[in-house]
Design an enzyme around this catalytic site. Structure first.
Site, PDB file in Angstrom:
ATOM      1  N   GLU A   1     -44.961 -24.783 -42.132  1.00  0.00           N
ATOM      2  CA  GLU A   1     -46.308 -24.298 -42.422  1.00  0.00           C
ATOM      3  C   GLU A   1     -46.519 -24.185 -43.934  1.00  0.00           C
ATOM      4  O   GLU A   1     -45.644 -23.668 -44.628  1.00  0.00           O
ATOM      5  CB  GLU A   1     -46.530 -22.932 -41.759  1.00  0.00           C
TER       6      GLU A   1
ATOM      7  N   ARG B   1     -43.738 -18.885 -32.362  1.00  0.00           N
ATOM      8  CA  ARG B   1     -43.172 -19.451 -33.581  1.00  0.00           C
ATOM      9  C   ARG B   1     -43.003 -20.958 -33.390  1.00  0.00           C
ATOM     10  O   ARG B   1     -42.604 -21.426 -32.328  1.00  0.00           O
ATOM     11  CB  ARG B   1     -41.814 -18.815 -33.911  1.00  0.00           C
TER      12      ARG B   1
ATOM     13  N   HIS C   1     -52.213 -20.744 -38.014  1.00  0.00           N
ATOM     14  CA  HIS C   1     -51.505 -19.469 -37.852  1.00  0.00           C
ATOM     15  C   HIS C   1     -52.437 -18.287 -38.110  1.00  0.00           C
ATOM     16  O   HIS C   1     -52.139 -17.397 -38.917  1.00  0.00           O
ATOM     17  CB  HIS C   1     -50.286 -19.408 -38.783  1.00  0.00           C
TER      18      HIS C   1
END
Length: 318
Positions: free
Chosen positions: A256, A227, A275
């Site tokens: 993000e 994370r 991601h």
């Protein structure tokens, strides 16, 4: 009869397997963006990640199966009733994400990203010395499914592997040294490669602050696939710019999508991916997720213990 709301993209075979477990139940298949308040309110079980803000309407819900490993959005105060059992898909992503991480190590160590940049400019240029993986010390922070898979692959490539985890366990053969999390600062200066494989929890947020990054070995490399909240991005940028760190490979970020004007985009020694190291990009990951969801649904129907039950206090599986 119970209502089962499913937002995991089950193919026909998967739907047939799911419904065969209890044909009398009602099955609602939707995409996450099509789920309504009424859908959530009526559901006895939810398989897949509906938008977290809708979960406050889950008045009948008994069980929520996340299609992701991280469930941080769902265990925040007020999001869901404490009576709802939450399970995740731990074990589904190890292969895909660990291979992604190994690819990033090769890319940075062999300067493949720089040669790709040169290719796009039609530039024939020797970029100089590279690094070897064999004999490097790799520190894996978070020795769960993903961390273990990465550790095993790096050991096979000839690296010396150190693992750091929250709880005491037996040391795997492919890990040379194993420590608890409170020993992180002691082993950090030894590592040539530091791999972060942690979920977003109270204890992992800000773990790699400016102070901790300063304790890393000069010329070392940071990989983060857990994370983005674990790393102080500004401090990381400074360490990359100054040469304190050789490089960084990042698949997760504090914010993000990463803003288009962020400094990280322009740093030659940073590899950025949006991601995507897990998700469904590898077919094996998709198959693993489907298998876990179906297994837990079978447990739900038959009153058997679930697998991958989340401890709401820690954010990890119990």
């Amino acid at each position: 009869m119970k209502k089962i709301l499913t937002v995991v993209p089950f193919e026909e075979e998967g739907r047939n397997r799911l419904e065969a477990i209890c044909p009398e139940n009602e099955y609602i298949y939707k995409t996450p963006d099509a789920v309504t308040e009424a859908d959530v309110k009526d559901a006895d079980a939810i398989i897949g990640n509906v938008p977290a803000p809708l979960m406050k309407h889950a008045l009948k819900l008994e069980w929520f199966q996340s299609q992701m490993a991280g469930v941080d959005a769902y265990i925040k105060d007020g999001v869901m009733s404490d009576n709802i059992i939450i399970t995740n898909v731990t074990g589904a992503f190890g292969l895909a994400i660990s291979e992604h991480m190994v690819g990033c190590v090769f890319e940075l160590y062999k300067k493949l990203h720089l040669y790709r940049d040169n290719q796009n400019k039609s530039l024939w240029k020797d970029m100089g010395s590279v690094k070897q993986i064999e004999g490097q010390t790799v520190l894996v922070v978070g020795l769960g499914d993903i961390g273990n898979c990465f550790a095993k692959k790096m050991k096979a490539l000839g690296a010396y592997v150190i693992g750091v985890k929250r709880r005491i366990s037996e040391k795997p053969d492919y890990v040379d040294e194993l420590y608890l999390q409170d020993s992180l600062d002691c082993v950090l200066p030894k590592a040539d490669i530091v791999a972060l494989c942690m979920p977003d929890t109270a204890e992992t947020r800000g773990m790699f602050s400016a102070d901790r990054i300063s304790k890393m070995k000069d010329g070392s490399t940071l990989i983060n696939i857990g994370r983005g909240s674990a790393v102080d991005t500004d401090a990381l940028c400074s360490a990359l710019e100054s040469g304190k760190l050789y490089g960084a490979a990042l698949d997760v970020f504090e914010k993000e999508p990463l803003p288009s004007d962020h400094k990280l985009w322009s740093l030659e020694n940073a590899i950025i991916t949006p991601h995507i190291s897990g998700f469904f990009h590898l077919r094996k990951t998709y198959d693993n997720i489907i298998d876990i969801c179906i297994k837990n649904y079978e447990n739900y129907v038959n009153g058997r213990p679930f697998i991958n039950v989340i401890d709401r206090q820690t954010g990890y599986c119990k």
